[in-house]
Write a protein that holds these residues in place. Structure first.
Motif, mmCIF file in Angstrom:
data_model
loop_
_atom_site.group_PDB
_atom_site.id
_atom_site.type_symbol
_atom_site.label_atom_id
_atom_site.label_comp_id
_atom_site.label_asym_id
_atom_site.label_seq_id
_atom_site.Cartn_x
_atom_site.Cartn_y
_atom_site.Cartn_z
ATOM 1 N N TRP A 141 -7.823 -0.601 -4.116
ATOM 2 C CA TRP A 141 -7.073 -0.266 -5.327
ATOM 3 C C TRP A 141 -7.600 -1.070 -6.511
ATOM 4 O O TRP A 141 -7.920 -2.256 -6.375
ATOM 5 C CB TRP A 141 -5.596 -0.553 -5.131
ATOM 6 C CG TRP A 141 -4.920 0.432 -4.217
ATOM 7 C CD1 TRP A 141 -4.825 0.362 -2.866
ATOM 8 C CD2 TRP A 141 -4.286 1.653 -4.613
ATOM 9 N NE1 TRP A 141 -4.154 1.456 -2.375
ATOM 10 C CE2 TRP A 141 -3.808 2.271 -3.432
ATOM 11 C CE3 TRP A 141 -4.064 2.280 -5.832
ATOM 12 C CZ2 TRP A 141 -3.127 3.479 -3.445
ATOM 13 C CZ3 TRP A 141 -3.382 3.491 -5.846
ATOM 14 C CH2 TRP A 141 -2.924 4.082 -4.666
ATOM 15 N N ARG A 170 1.483 6.817 -6.811
ATOM 16 C CA ARG A 170 0.414 7.777 -7.109
ATOM 17 C C ARG A 170 0.855 9.213 -6.823
ATOM 18 O O ARG A 170 0.617 10.122 -7.640
ATOM 19 C CB ARG A 170 -0.826 7.439 -6.286
ATOM 20 C CG ARG A 170 -2.006 8.384 -6.517
ATOM 21 C CD ARG A 170 -3.181 8.040 -5.642
ATOM 22 N NE ARG A 170 -2.822 8.101 -4.221
ATOM 23 C CZ ARG A 170 -3.602 7.652 -3.249
ATOM 24 N NH1 ARG A 170 -4.760 7.088 -3.530
ATOM 25 N NH2 ARG A 170 -3.215 7.748 -1.990
ATOM 26 N N GLU A 171 1.521 9.443 -5.677
ATOM 27 C CA GLU A 171 1.929 10.800 -5.319
ATOM 28 C C GLU A 171 2.974 11.346 -6.293
ATOM 29 O O GLU A 171 2.915 12.517 -6.700
ATOM 30 C CB GLU A 171 2.476 10.810 -3.888
ATOM 31 C CG GLU A 171 1.384 10.582 -2.841
ATOM 32 C CD GLU A 171 1.942 10.267 -1.465
ATOM 33 O OE1 GLU A 171 3.207 10.318 -1.316
ATOM 34 O OE2 GLU A 171 1.156 9.964 -0.548
ATOM 35 N N ARG A 182 0.832 -1.207 0.000
ATOM 36 C CA ARG A 182 0.000 0.000 0.000
ATOM 37 C C ARG A 182 0.866 1.257 0.000
ATOM 38 O O ARG A 182 0.564 2.233 -0.688
ATOM 39 C CB ARG A 182 -0.925 -0.002 1.216
ATOM 40 C CG ARG A 182 -2.107 -0.942 1.105
ATOM 41 C CD ARG A 182 -3.052 -0.792 2.289
ATOM 42 N NE ARG A 182 -4.191 -1.675 2.164
ATOM 43 C CZ ARG A 182 -5.284 -1.399 1.451
ATOM 44 N NH1 ARG A 182 -5.376 -0.231 0.824
ATOM 45 N NH2 ARG A 182 -6.292 -2.240 1.381
ATOM 46 N N ARG A 183 1.920 1.212 0.773
ATOM 47 C CA ARG A 183 2.819 2.363 0.825
ATOM 48 C C ARG A 183 3.470 2.623 -0.537
ATOM 49 O O ARG A 183 3.572 3.770 -0.993
ATOM 50 C CB ARG A 183 3.896 2.142 1.894
ATOM 51 C CG ARG A 183 4.819 3.346 2.091
ATOM 52 C CD ARG A 183 5.707 3.186 3.306
ATOM 53 N NE ARG A 183 6.646 2.066 3.161
ATOM 54 C CZ ARG A 183 6.540 0.899 3.790
ATOM 55 N NH1 ARG A 183 5.509 0.672 4.602
ATOM 56 N NH2 ARG A 183 7.430 -0.050 3.603
ATOM 57 N N GLU A 193 -7.295 4.404 -6.640
ATOM 58 C CA GLU A 193 -7.838 3.954 -5.359
ATOM 59 C C GLU A 193 -9.217 4.544 -5.165
ATOM 60 O O GLU A 193 -9.446 5.720 -5.445
ATOM 61 C CB GLU A 193 -6.918 4.397 -4.209
ATOM 62 C CG GLU A 193 -7.335 3.885 -2.845
ATOM 63 C CD GLU A 193 -6.419 4.365 -1.731
ATOM 64 O OE1 GLU A 193 -6.448 3.784 -0.634
ATOM 65 O OE2 GLU A 193 -5.673 5.349 -1.970
ATOM 66 N N ARG A 227 0.930 4.110 -2.968
ATOM 67 C CA ARG A 227 0.703 5.530 -2.688
ATOM 68 C C ARG A 227 1.896 6.383 -3.129
ATOM 69 O O ARG A 227 1.715 7.502 -3.620
ATOM 70 C CB ARG A 227 0.414 5.724 -1.197
ATOM 71 C CG ARG A 227 -0.938 5.137 -0.778
ATOM 72 C CD ARG A 227 -1.301 5.488 0.642
ATOM 73 N NE ARG A 227 -2.589 4.913 1.016
ATOM 74 C CZ ARG A 227 -2.761 4.008 1.964
ATOM 75 N NH1 ARG A 227 -1.711 3.582 2.653
ATOM 76 N NH2 ARG A 227 -3.959 3.531 2.239
ATOM 77 N N GLU A 228 3.095 5.850 -2.967
ATOM 78 C CA GLU A 228 4.286 6.582 -3.440
ATOM 79 C C GLU A 228 4.221 6.772 -4.952
ATOM 80 O O GLU A 228 4.537 7.855 -5.467
ATOM 81 C CB GLU A 228 5.554 5.816 -3.058
ATOM 82 C CG GLU A 228 5.891 5.853 -1.580
ATOM 83 C CD GLU A 228 7.089 4.979 -1.233
ATOM 84 O OE1 GLU A 228 7.670 4.376 -2.174
ATOM 85 O OE2 GLU A 228 7.450 4.899 -0.047
#
Length: 411
Positions: A154, A27-28, A20-21, A149, A24-25
């Protein structure tokens, strides 16, 4: 020839905290690169590349951005960006892996950055299984994919394209139903009735059934011994080779099934509906029986997508008692031997019949009778049902020491 395009939907199954981390990395970093390139007013791929090149993204995401940003500014005349843009990858970025021996069959490789990729178990839309099978087999072409997400879950949307012959306008009543029986003795049996209502031109793939049974037995016997000795990696490699051999048999047989259908006027292939097969799987200790359930689903999927390519419709019918009823009189009989069906109605002319052909004719007749296409009672399906879970693909690592942290299973 008609070209069909569809967006395939896959839900990523419960990624752990580490994954998950990483998602998100990704996506960011993508969102930041997108906004910076857009704010810079990039109207060409070269201009967009100068902005996104330094972000910690895979080349597949950067290349997608280089195409997308100029479209926003020159084609869509976008004045501003919203905050929920999905992460886009070019068609080379995503990779599928099919592990039909596992409880979760499908896995996708999601690019994180240049030397790091995440393998994720995925649950596809069940109505799109035939498309996913075609994509995995190379019979469909993968396009751009999008990662996003929603409500903490996701998802991936994957564009797929394939060729299909346009079917003629033929009513259901004009179709010739071809029953397709999948079983143990004969891997697949097909048969239809002629103009006089008599079963005709049956074809059985019995030798292929023997081959698959042998490969299954070899797999479960050998891999259990290897796993007992702690040789997990050898077991997985050995297992992959056997699954590939089984898959080759499946592809050849399903191609021949569709070829058979092409030889019949106005055909419709009729399969048993196995909607609930996975809900009633047996996860017991007898591993040599655990493959049969996924074999049904896999053969069904391959027949479906190959038939669509030829413009041949595929229908499903209620599987209740298709192997137990006499196709001549409807009486429930029995099998004195695996390949023999015996009718218990003394007044019936048939007596004994080849069991798999009898089942195929019954399946075809269900289409003609207009019987429910859905199973109403969980225990009505007399087909074998089972499944299993082994191992999944592993993530790529820049640092080999991280492998132990992530473990063997992709989760």
């Amino acid at each position: 020839m008609t070209t069909l395009t569809k967006t395939l939907e896959l839900k990523l199954v419960e990624p752990n905290a580490h994954k998950r981390r990483k998602l998100r990395e990704t996506r960011e970093a993508y969102q930041q690169a997108l906004h910076d390139a857009f704010d810079a007013g990039c109207t060409t791929q070269t201009e967009a590349n100068d902005v996104v090149v330094n972000y910690k993204l895979s080349g597949y995401a950067k290349n997608a951005l280089k195409k997308y940003v100029p479209q926003l500014t020159t084609t869509y005349n976008a004045g501003e960006l919203h905050d929920a843009h999905p992460v886009r990858f070019t068609n080379e970025g995503l990779r599928l892996d099919h592990k039909p021996e596992n409880a979760i069959e499908w896995y996708v490789k999601i690019p994180h950055h240049e030397d790091y990729h995440l393998w994720m178990p995925a649950q596809p839309n069940p109505e799109q299984r035939d498309w996913l099978e075609a994509l995995n087999a190379g019979d469909a072409t993968m396009g751009e994919s999008r990662l996003f997400e929603r409500d903490g879950t996701w998802y991936l949307h994957v564009t797929a394209t394939r060729d299909a012959e346009g079917g003629s306008e033929v009513s259901d009543e004009e179709r010739t139903p071809i029953g397709v029986d999948i079983g143990e003795a004969s891997l697949v049996t097909v048969c239809h009735r002629d103009d006089h209502g008599c079963p005709t031109a049956p074809e059985l793939w019995a030798d292929e059934g023997k081959t698959v049974r042998r490969l299954r037995k070899t797999y479960f016997t050998a891999t259990r011994r290897l796993q007992t000795r702690g040789s997990e990696r050898i077991a997985e490699s050995f297992g992959d080779d056997l699954w590939n051999q089984i898959d080759d048999v499946f592809h050849r047989v399903t191609r021949e099934v569709v070829d058979y259908a092409e030889s019949v006027k106005n055909p419709v292939l009729v399969l048993e509906n196995l909607t609930y097969i996975r809900e009633s799987m047996d996860y017991g200790e007898y591993m040599n029986r655990r493959l049969h359930g996924w074999g049904f689903a896999k053969l069904h999927a391959q027949i479906r997508y190959k038939a669509v390519e030829k413009g041949i419709p595929v229908k499903t019918v209620n599987p209740r008692n298709t192997s137990k009823e006499c196709h001549a009189c409807g009486e429930v009989g029995y099998r004195p031997q695996q390949a023999t069906f015996k009718c218990t109605n003394d007044a019936c002319w048939m007596g004994e019949y080849q069991a798999d052909v009898n089942g195929a004719v019954n399946i075809a007749d269900r289409y003609l009778s207009g019987e429910s296409r859905f199973r109403e009672h969980e225990n009505d399906d007399d087909s074998a049902e089972d499944g299993g879970r082994l191992t999944a693909p592993q993530d790529s690592q820049a640092d080999a020491t991280k492998q132990e942290t992530l473990g063997t299973y992709a989760s």
